[in-house]
Design an enzyme around this catalytic site. Sequence first.
Site, PDB file in Angstrom:
ATOM      1  N   SER A 192      79.910 -24.265  38.470  1.00 19.22           N
ATOM      2  CA  SER A 192      80.311 -24.401  39.879  1.00 19.22           C
ATOM      3  C   SER A 192      79.058 -24.265  40.726  1.00 19.22           C
ATOM      4  CB  SER A 192      81.352 -23.342  40.243  1.00 19.22           C
ATOM      5  OG  SER A 192      80.823 -22.045  40.132  1.00 19.22           O
ATOM      6  N   HIS A 219      85.862 -22.396  35.641  1.00 19.71           N
ATOM      7  CA  HIS A 219      85.468 -21.755  34.381  1.00 19.71           C
ATOM      8  C   HIS A 219      86.615 -21.642  33.397  1.00 19.71           C
ATOM      9  CE1 HIS A 219      81.956 -19.608  36.622  1.00 19.71           C
ATOM     10  NE2 HIS A 219      81.760 -20.896  36.473  1.00 19.71           N
ATOM     11  N   GLN A 232      88.007 -18.138  40.991  1.00 16.93           N
ATOM     12  CA  GLN A 232      87.208 -18.327  39.778  1.00 16.93           C
ATOM     13  C   GLN A 232      87.022 -17.038  38.972  1.00 16.93           C
ATOM     14  OE1 GLN A 232      83.535 -20.941  39.920  1.00 16.93           O
ATOM     15  NE2 GLN A 232      82.543 -18.968  39.684  1.00 16.93           N
ATOM     16  N   GLU A 233      86.851 -15.908  39.681  1.00 19.83           N
ATOM     17  CA  GLU A 233      86.529 -14.673  38.967  1.00 19.83           C
ATOM     18  C   GLU A 233      87.261 -13.476  39.553  1.00 19.83           C
ATOM     19  OE1 GLU A 233      82.245 -14.289  39.023  1.00 19.83           O
ATOM     20  OE2 GLU A 233      82.000 -16.421  38.584  1.00 19.83           O
ATOM     21  N   GLU A 290      83.216 -17.216  30.926  1.00 21.91           N
ATOM     22  CA  GLU A 290      82.483 -15.960  31.072  1.00 21.91           C
ATOM     23  C   GLU A 290      83.132 -14.827  30.293  1.00 21.91           C
ATOM     24  OE1 GLU A 290      81.707 -15.394  35.273  1.00 21.91           O
ATOM     25  OE2 GLU A 290      80.306 -17.079  35.282  1.00 21.91           O
ATOM     26  N   ASP A 313      85.246 -13.538  42.959  1.00 19.10           N
ATOM     27  CA  ASP A 313      84.434 -14.694  43.339  1.00 19.10           C
ATOM     28  C   ASP A 313      85.412 -15.853  43.473  1.00 19.10           C
ATOM     29  OD1 ASP A 313      82.755 -16.790  43.800  1.00 19.10           O
ATOM     30  OD2 ASP A 313      81.665 -16.650  41.908  1.00 19.10           O
ATOM     31  N   GLU A 353      83.140 -12.889  47.006  1.00 16.19           N
ATOM     32  CA  GLU A 353      82.040 -13.859  46.952  1.00 16.19           C
ATOM     33  C   GLU A 353      82.575 -15.259  47.253  1.00 16.19           C
ATOM     34  OE1 GLU A 353      79.943 -13.581  43.221  1.00 16.19           O
ATOM     35  OE2 GLU A 353      79.424 -15.707  43.267  1.00 16.19           O
ATOM     36  N   ASP A 410      77.014 -16.967  47.602  1.00 14.89           N
ATOM     37  CA  ASP A 410      76.442 -17.540  46.369  1.00 14.89           C
ATOM     38  C   ASP A 410      76.084 -19.000  46.650  1.00 14.89           C
ATOM     39  OD1 ASP A 410      75.896 -18.578  43.867  1.00 14.89           O
ATOM     40  OD2 ASP A 410      77.923 -18.348  43.078  1.00 14.89           O
ATOM     41  N   LYS A 450      70.639 -15.460  41.774  1.00  8.61           N
ATOM     42  CA  LYS A 450      70.601 -16.175  40.497  1.00  8.61           C
ATOM     43  C   LYS A 450      69.221 -16.813  40.360  1.00  8.61           C
ATOM     44  CE  LYS A 450      75.479 -17.650  40.269  1.00  8.61           C
ATOM     45  NZ  LYS A 450      76.428 -18.687  40.779  1.00  8.61           N
ATOM     46  N   HIS A 482      74.311 -13.540  36.420  1.00  7.41           N
ATOM     47  CA  HIS A 482      74.189 -14.532  35.343  1.00  7.41           C
ATOM     48  C   HIS A 482      74.658 -15.894  35.859  1.00  7.41           C
ATOM     49  CE1 HIS A 482      78.703 -14.203  34.118  1.00  7.41           C
ATOM     50  NE2 HIS A 482      78.523 -14.186  35.409  1.00  7.41           N
ATOM     51  N   ARG A 483      74.699 -16.900  34.983  1.00  6.86           N
ATOM     52  CA  ARG A 483      75.389 -18.166  35.239  1.00  6.86           C
ATOM     53  C   ARG A 483      76.516 -18.289  34.229  1.00  6.86           C
ATOM     54  NH1 ARG A 483      72.972 -21.373  39.232  1.00  6.86           N
ATOM     55  NH2 ARG A 483      75.158 -22.020  39.389  1.00  6.86           N
ATOM     56  N   SER A 484      77.438 -19.221  34.492  1.00  7.77           N
ATOM     57  CA  SER A 484      78.537 -19.393  33.528  1.00  7.77           C
ATOM     58  C   SER A 484      78.018 -19.932  32.194  1.00  7.77           C
ATOM     59  CB  SER A 484      79.621 -20.289  34.110  1.00  7.77           C
ATOM     60  OG  SER A 484      79.076 -21.499  34.580  1.00  7.77           O
ATOM     61  N   LYS A 509      76.534  -8.848  38.081  1.00  3.62           N
ATOM     62  CA  LYS A 509      77.706  -9.464  37.456  1.00  3.62           C
ATOM     63  C   LYS A 509      77.215 -10.335  36.321  1.00  3.62           C
ATOM     64  CE  LYS A 509      78.764 -13.756  39.873  1.00  3.62           C
ATOM     65  NZ  LYS A 509      79.862 -14.598  40.373  1.00  3.62           N
TER      66      LYS A 509
HETATM   67  P1  PGA Z   1      78.359 -20.813  37.892  1.00  2.00           P
HETATM   68  O1  PGA Z   1      79.395 -19.695  38.290  1.00  2.00           O
HETATM   69  O2  PGA Z   1      77.296 -20.181  37.070  1.00  2.00           O
HETATM   70  O3  PGA Z   1      79.206 -21.797  37.133  1.00  2.00           O
HETATM   71  O4  PGA Z   1      77.827 -21.379  39.189  1.00  2.00           O
HETATM   72  C1  PGA Z   1      79.035 -18.407  38.648  1.00  2.00           C
HETATM   73  C2  PGA Z   1      79.344 -18.137  40.081  1.00  2.00           C
HETATM   74  O5  PGA Z   1      79.912 -18.991  40.810  1.00  2.00           O
HETATM   75  O6  PGA Z   1      79.017 -17.056  40.552  1.00  2.00           O
HETATM   76 ZN    ZN Z   2      79.856 -17.549  42.616  1.00  2.00          ZN
END
Ligand code: PGA
Ligand code: ZN
Length: 424
Positions: A40, A153, A161-162, A203, A240, A281, A308, A333, A361-363, A384
């Site tokens: 994403s 994800h 998403q999270e 994740e 998130d 987020e 983000d 990131k 991190h990243r996904s 995270k």
């Molecule tokens: P991504 O997701 O690494 O796929 O961008 C992580 C996030 O959105 O924080």
């Molecule tokens: Zn994010």
Amino acid sequence: TIEGIVAREILDSRGNPTVEVEVGLDDGTVARAAVPSGASTGAFEAIELRDGDKDRYNGKGVEKAVANIEDRIVDQLVGYEASEQRLIDQKMLDIDGTDDKSELGANAILGVSLAVAKAAANSAELSLFRYLGGPHAHLLPVPMMNILNGGAHADSNVDVQEFMIAPIGAPSFREALRSGAEVYHALKSVLKKKGLATGLGDEGGFAPDLPTNSTALDLIAEAVEKAGYRVGTDIVFALDVAATEFFSDGVYTFEGGTKTADEMTAYYHKLADDYPIVSIEDPLSEDDWSGWAGLTASVGERIQIVGDDLFVTNPQRIARGIAEQTANAVLVKVNQIGSLTETFEAVDMAHRAGFKCMMSHRSGETEDTTIADLAVATGCGQIKTGAPARSDRVAKYNQLLRIEEELADAARYAGTSAFPRYRS
Ligand code: PGA
Ligand code: ZN
């Protein structure tokens, strides 16, 4: 002194290629770093160079980025002291010559940047967090553990998403991680008992289909209690939303209907009334600066609002966010901006303005654990890096266990101090 640099194409946690770099120094030190990759991704991120050759890895190969390191970077960096991080990063930015790192690829530049730092740390016989953070680095971050995955994800119908748990009441990082793992296992049995799917998202969190987004929070609250912890004191929640993913033509398509930024804002207030949510987020889209400013003003001291996709770890975008008060925290990131120097600039800028930072991190991840050391080096107090399961995620949490052990009595766990604004 840098003697040689080697790059190669390896696989990330999703089975896609990514860049790995090894830097060798004249004293015999060798260090290795690997580059993560998002799904994403924000539109304003530095460019991750992919080959586009459909005959290899569906076009996702990184042989061009590897070749850029070997043909255009190595010769220019041999002879530099590895400790000259800023000069080395600046040299690569100069060779690249673009604003978005599209010439060499952010994946090429970042791989070298991180491996150089690790080589310098090894050569100085210091742990990476001490080398980067100095003798005062001692703060262990709150692990924001993503135990239920949705959005881009997961293949489920969940929009957010999270869904993360933050064990702010634990006395140490080690105990925080234990509580997170116990809740993770409890969540699995709660889902099983209700006949919900226990397959995992990218994740490492569970990815069931659910009737609403708040159902996820109900299930997690049940799991927290089942594991013997108190919701709202031992463990609080963070989201998130990754709202850019479901924003188009000026509206948010959410829970089967459409919402304006104001309606999304009202939704978040209701959610924070009903659950102990300390951090949200990407509650709105990456272009919706005015919506963000309205939401941030309306939550005041109550909730951490994290940019983000809005900020993409880019000092220019963070500066605008500070000027317009569009958030009160920055997600950090390393591959969004593409060099270690600029990552530190982003964190410093945020901290000076009173914004919080969350290392991330990243996904798509690898076994590389640099972000664990970065979280302690910057003293940001939050990290995270996914669920407390799957090696690509726990590699970072395990590195934090080692750091806490090395610091011994000097270690302090951020705990509730990471969210001084939060009032239950
Ligand atoms: P991504 O997701 O690494 O796929 O961008 C992580 C996030 O959105 O924080
Ligand atoms: Zn994010």
